[in-house]
Design a protein around this motif. Structure first.
Motif, PDB file in Angstrom:
ATOM      1  N   ASN A  40       1.030  -0.843  -0.406  1.00 39.89           N
ATOM      2  CA  ASN A  40      -0.157  -0.259   0.146  1.00 39.89           C
ATOM      3  C   ASN A  40       0.652   0.921   0.215  1.00 39.89           C
ATOM      4  OD1 ASN A  40       0.724   0.168   2.309  1.00 39.89           O
ATOM      5  ND2 ASN A  40      -1.025   0.201   3.251  1.00 39.89           N
ATOM      6  N   GLU A  41       0.536   2.490  -0.864  1.00 45.12           N
ATOM      7  CA  GLU A  41       1.058   3.739  -0.638  1.00 45.12           C
ATOM      8  C   GLU A  41       1.540   3.840   1.216  1.00 45.12           C
ATOM      9  OE1 GLU A  41      -1.175   6.992  -1.568  1.00 45.12           O
ATOM     10  OE2 GLU A  41      -1.988   6.274  -3.298  1.00 45.12           O
ATOM     11  N   GLU A  42       0.951   3.717   1.833  1.00 48.62           N
ATOM     12  CA  GLU A  42       1.579   3.841   3.772  1.00 48.62           C
ATOM     13  C   GLU A  42       2.906   2.660   3.560  1.00 48.62           C
ATOM     14  OE1 GLU A  42      -1.143   3.300   2.914  1.00 48.62           O
ATOM     15  OE2 GLU A  42      -2.283   5.414   3.248  1.00 48.62           O
ATOM     16  N   LYS A  43       3.130   2.147   3.176  1.00 49.54           N
ATOM     17  CA  LYS A  43       4.128   1.186   3.340  1.00 49.54           C
ATOM     18  C   LYS A  43       4.096   0.365   4.085  1.00 49.54           C
ATOM     19  CE  LYS A  43       6.888   2.806  -0.245  1.00 49.54           C
ATOM     20  NZ  LYS A  43       6.066   2.915  -1.353  1.00 49.54           N
ATOM     21  N   THR A  44       2.680   0.633   5.110  1.00 48.63           N
ATOM     22  CA  THR A  44       2.207  -0.863   5.785  1.00 48.63           C
ATOM     23  C   THR A  44       1.699  -1.798   5.690  1.00 48.63           C
ATOM     24  OG1 THR A  44       0.339   0.544   5.877  1.00 48.63           O
ATOM     25  CG2 THR A  44       2.536   1.529   7.152  1.00 48.63           C
ATOM     26  N   ALA A  45       1.258  -2.468   4.734  1.00 48.18           N
ATOM     27  CA  ALA A  45       1.069  -3.792   4.629  1.00 48.18           C
ATOM     28  C   ALA A  45       0.193  -4.132   3.180  1.00 48.18           C
ATOM     29  CB  ALA A  45      -0.396  -3.815   4.757  1.00 48.18           C
ATOM     30  N   LEU A  46      -0.224  -5.381   2.683  1.00 42.81           N
ATOM     31  CA  LEU A  46       0.367  -5.638   1.514  1.00 42.81           C
ATOM     32  C   LEU A  46      -1.803  -5.331   1.216  1.00 42.81           C
ATOM     33  CD1 LEU A  46       1.489  -9.084   1.206  1.00 42.81           C
ATOM     34  CD2 LEU A  46       2.237  -6.946   0.633  1.00 42.81           C
ATOM     35  N   GLN A  47      -1.793  -5.157  -0.460  1.00 49.17           N
ATOM     36  CA  GLN A  47      -3.610  -4.638  -0.877  1.00 49.17           C
ATOM     37  C   GLN A  47      -3.571  -5.302  -2.571  1.00 49.17           C
ATOM     38  OE1 GLN A  47      -3.997  -0.785  -0.635  1.00 49.17           O
ATOM     39  NE2 GLN A  47      -3.939  -0.362  -2.723  1.00 49.17           N
ATOM     40  N   GLU A  48      -4.867  -6.879  -1.809  1.00 45.33           N
ATOM     41  CA  GLU A  48      -5.303  -7.002  -3.738  1.00 45.33           C
ATOM     42  C   GLU A  48      -4.486  -5.961  -4.653  1.00 45.33           C
ATOM     43  OE1 GLU A  48      -8.080  -9.769  -5.315  1.00 45.33           O
ATOM     44  OE2 GLU A  48      -8.239  -9.152  -3.336  1.00 45.33           O
ATOM     45  N   MET A  49      -4.518  -6.127  -5.606  1.00 44.66           N
ATOM     46  CA  MET A  49      -4.183  -5.275  -7.424  1.00 44.66           C
ATOM     47  C   MET A  49      -5.519  -5.331  -7.222  1.00 44.66           C
ATOM     48  SD  MET A  49      -0.673  -6.613  -9.578  1.00 44.66           S
ATOM     49  CE  MET A  49       0.908  -5.969  -9.335  1.00 44.66           C
ATOM     50  N   THR A  50      -5.918  -3.682  -8.343  1.00 45.86           N
ATOM     51  CA  THR A  50      -6.847  -3.719  -9.156  1.00 45.86           C
ATOM     52  C   THR A  50      -6.599  -5.040 -10.307  1.00 45.86           C
ATOM     53  OG1 THR A  50      -6.107  -1.800 -10.337  1.00 45.86           O
ATOM     54  CG2 THR A  50      -7.042  -1.360  -8.618  1.00 45.86           C
ATOM     55  N   GLU A  51      -8.065  -4.495 -10.998  1.00 43.06           N
ATOM     56  CA  GLU A  51      -8.504  -5.842 -12.374  1.00 43.06           C
ATOM     57  C   GLU A  51      -7.578  -5.194 -13.005  1.00 43.06           C
ATOM     58  OE1 GLU A  51      -9.955  -8.845 -12.453  1.00 43.06           O
ATOM     59  OE2 GLU A  51      -9.896  -8.714 -10.491  1.00 43.06           O
ATOM     60  N   ASP A  52      -7.414  -4.307 -13.320  1.00 45.50           N
ATOM     61  CA  ASP A  52      -6.349  -3.652 -14.044  1.00 45.50           C
ATOM     62  C   ASP A  52      -4.940  -3.516 -13.656  1.00 45.50           C
ATOM     63  OD1 ASP A  52      -8.919  -2.306 -15.817  1.00 45.50           O
ATOM     64  OD2 ASP A  52      -8.427  -0.545 -15.623  1.00 45.50           O
ATOM     65  N   GLU A  53      -4.412  -3.656 -12.267  1.00 38.63           N
ATOM     66  CA  GLU A  53      -2.990  -3.787 -11.962  1.00 38.63           C
ATOM     67  C   GLU A  53      -2.659  -5.180 -12.033  1.00 38.63           C
ATOM     68  OE1 GLU A  53      -2.833  -0.312  -9.131  1.00 38.63           O
ATOM     69  OE2 GLU A  53      -3.632  -2.371  -8.203  1.00 38.63           O
ATOM     70  N   LYS A  54      -3.852  -5.679 -12.624  1.00 36.51           N
ATOM     71  CA  LYS A  54      -3.110  -7.404 -12.629  1.00 36.51           C
ATOM     72  C   LYS A  54      -3.189  -7.610 -13.761  1.00 36.51           C
ATOM     73  CE  LYS A  54      -6.194  -9.117  -8.466  1.00 36.51           C
ATOM     74  NZ  LYS A  54      -7.262 -10.016  -8.466  1.00 36.51           N
ATOM     75  N   ILE A  55      -3.826  -7.531 -14.735  1.00 31.91           N
ATOM     76  CA  ILE A  55      -3.600  -6.834 -16.460  1.00 31.91           C
ATOM     77  C   ILE A  55      -2.380  -6.707 -17.533  1.00 31.91           C
ATOM     78  CG2 ILE A  55      -4.819  -6.372 -18.583  1.00 31.91           C
ATOM     79  CD1 ILE A  55      -6.944  -7.013 -17.280  1.00 31.91           C
ATOM     80  N   ILE A  56      -1.829  -5.238 -15.877  1.00 29.02           N
ATOM     81  CA  ILE A  56      -0.809  -4.884 -16.880  1.00 29.02           C
ATOM     82  C   ILE A  56       0.178  -5.703 -15.913  1.00 29.02           C
ATOM     83  CG2 ILE A  56       0.850  -2.367 -16.246  1.00 29.02           C
ATOM     84  CD1 ILE A  56      -1.976  -1.208 -16.259  1.00 29.02           C
ATOM     85  N   ALA A  57       0.489  -6.082 -14.925  1.00 30.30           N
ATOM     86  CA  ALA A  57       1.543  -6.910 -14.884  1.00 30.30           C
ATOM     87  C   ALA A  57       1.502  -7.797 -14.801  1.00 30.30           C
ATOM     88  CB  ALA A  57       0.889  -6.882 -13.125  1.00 30.30           C
ATOM     89  N   GLY A  58       0.677  -8.096 -16.064  1.00 28.37           N
ATOM     90  CA  GLY A  58       0.705 -10.257 -16.655  1.00 28.37           C
ATOM     91  C   GLY A  58       0.001 -10.786 -15.798  1.00 28.37           C
TER      92      GLY A  58
END
Length: 179
Positions: free
Chosen positions: A68-86
């Motif tokens: 996450n932006e605060e660099k304190t935890a994991l968060q699930e990627m959005t569908e678009d982010e998952k597509i862009i990441a392959g």
């Protein structure tokens, strides 16, 4: 007493004994894992958090997640982010450009084999016919002004521009042998 042994920057053992062997490191309440790298631990031998390890590249971020932006935890990627990441497949008819998912142009779909030449030609022909109809609609006011003898220079310019565009579109339509 509690101690650990380290070899080649890897923790090789965790022991409890009344005496500490030479080369062993004394620790208190060690909750580490034998076999892990020394770099996974703080100077006081407490284990760094998984987030700290991921931020430093010592631990992989699980597929489909990001820090996450605060660099304190994991968060699930959005569908678009998952597509862009392959991680997920790019939907047909879409492309990735400048880190965004965008629709492909008809030309790109043709080039990628997602449209046949016949399908492409049919789409382009339909767009040209639709533009001709739109020009007709846009010309009505200027033609009415001409018939009512209220014709202005703007009306004349509009009709001239429309006529030029009509000639151009008719030229483009001739290249299609659809019907």
């Amino acid at each position: 007493m509690e101690y650990i042994t380290v070899e080649n920057q890897v923790i090789t053992g965790h022991y409890a004994s009344d005496s500490i062997p030479e080369g062993a490191i004394p620790v208190t309440d060690f909750n580490g894992i034998v076999g892990e790298q020394v770099s996974y631990y703080n100077p006081d031998w407490t284990r760094k958090s998984d987030i700290e390890l991921m931020l430093t590249g010592l631990m992989a971020i699980p597929d489909g997640y990001k820090i996450n932006e605060e660099k304190t935890a994991l968060q699930e990627m959005t569908e678009d982010e998952k597509i862009i990441a392959g991680i997920k497949d790019l939907p047909q008819g879409q492309k990735i450009e400048d880190g965004k998912i965008l629709p492909m142009t008809d030309e790109e779909k043709l080039s990628a084999g997602q449209l046949t030449q016949e399908e492409y030609d049919t789409i382009q022909y339909g767009k040209l016919i639709a533009r001709l109809k739109k020009i007709d609609e846009e010309s009505i006011r200027s033609i009415r002004a001409l018939l009512a003898n209220n014709y202005t220079a703007d009306d004349q310019k509009t009709l001239e521009n429309h006529e030029k565009e009509i000639v151009q579109i008719r030229g483009e339509l001739k290249k299609f042998k659809l019907f």
